[in-house]
Design an enzyme around this catalytic site. Sequence first.
Site, PDB file in Angstrom:
ATOM      1  N   GLU A  89      28.856 -60.498  27.107  1.00 39.67           N
ATOM      2  CA  GLU A  89      29.242 -61.709  27.834  1.00 39.67           C
ATOM      3  C   GLU A  89      28.213 -62.815  27.614  1.00 39.67           C
ATOM      4  O   GLU A  89      28.567 -63.988  27.448  1.00 39.67           O
ATOM      5  CB  GLU A  89      29.382 -61.406  29.327  1.00 39.67           C
TER       6      GLU A  89
ATOM      7  N   ASP B  69      31.131 -64.545  31.238  1.00 38.53           N
ATOM      8  CA  ASP B  69      32.156 -63.841  32.010  1.00 38.53           C
ATOM      9  C   ASP B  69      33.340 -64.760  32.280  1.00 38.53           C
ATOM     10  O   ASP B  69      34.501 -64.391  32.095  1.00 38.53           O
ATOM     11  CB  ASP B  69      31.551 -63.329  33.320  1.00 38.53           C
TER      12      ASP B  69
ATOM     13  N   ASP C 268      27.176 -56.704  29.704  1.00 37.98           N
ATOM     14  CA  ASP C 268      26.499 -57.941  30.115  1.00 37.98           C
ATOM     15  C   ASP C 268      25.971 -58.699  28.899  1.00 37.98           C
ATOM     16  O   ASP C 268      26.049 -59.935  28.840  1.00 37.98           O
ATOM     17  CB  ASP C 268      25.341 -57.623  31.064  1.00 37.98           C
TER      18      ASP C 268
ATOM     19  N   GLU D 277      25.252 -64.620  30.955  1.00 38.31           N
ATOM     20  CA  GLU D 277      26.268 -63.616  31.287  1.00 38.31           C
ATOM     21  C   GLU D 277      27.271 -64.189  32.284  1.00 38.31           C
ATOM     22  O   GLU D 277      28.487 -63.990  32.148  1.00 38.31           O
ATOM     23  CB  GLU D 277      25.584 -62.386  31.878  1.00 38.31           C
TER      24      GLU D 277
END
Length: 225
Positions: A116, A44, A113, A40
Site C-alpha cells: 500500500e 490504502d 502495508d 500506507e
Amino acid sequence: MQNLKALEEKLGYKFKEINNLKNALTHKSCKKGKNNERLEFLGDAVMDLVIADYLFRKFKNTDEGDMSKLRAALVNEKSFANLASYLNLGEHIFISAAEENNGGREKASILSDAFEAVMGAIYIESGFEAVNDIAVRLFEICYPDIDLKNLMKDYKTTLQEITQARLGVTPEYKLVRSFGPDHKKEFEIALLLKDVEVSRAIGKSKKEAQQLAAKTAIEKIKENS
C-alpha cells in the site's frame, strides 16, 4: 537486500525520487526518521478507488451489493500480501533486526502495508493513472480469474455443508479482537469445530474475516481427507 532497481523493473515504474520508494519500504520498527505509515494510509485509499474503478468497468451489469463483495475479496491484507510477494517486497523492506528475526519479511501484515505504501508513493509522484495501470496489471497477473464465480465463493456455506455432513456440527465463529485506527479497523476471527479452534483469519470486516477463516478450514479439511 537486493538493489531497488530490480523492484522498479518488476513494478514497471522508475521512481523520480528514490527516497520516496525507500520511505515506502521502511517499517516502523526501524525507529529512524520516516517510516511508511503515512504512505500506507494514502495507498490504502488509492487502492480502494483503483479496485472500485476496475470492478465498475469490468462488471457492467453487477449491482452495488455484489460489487462490494467483489471489492472486499480483492482489497484486503491477504490479497495485497500476495501482490507484495510477487514483487519480492519482503527482500527490500527496511526492518529492525528484532522484527527480521521474528519473520517480519514474510508477515502478511508487513507485506500488505508495504505494498500500500509503495502504491501511495507512486501516487504522490505520478498520480492516479500511474497507480491504476500498475495495480491492475499486477492484479491480473496474480489473479487471472477475476470474475464473479471465483471471487464470490461463499466459503462459510461450503464449510457448513462439509462439517454437517461429516461431523454433524455447525462451525462457530468467535471475535478474538479488533484493532487498528478507525479509518482502517481490522477484525480477527477464530473458527471452532466442537469447541476446538481450526483456523483464524483477519479481515477489514467481521464477515470478511469469517469467510477467510472458513476458506482456510476447508483447505485443511481437504488436506487431511
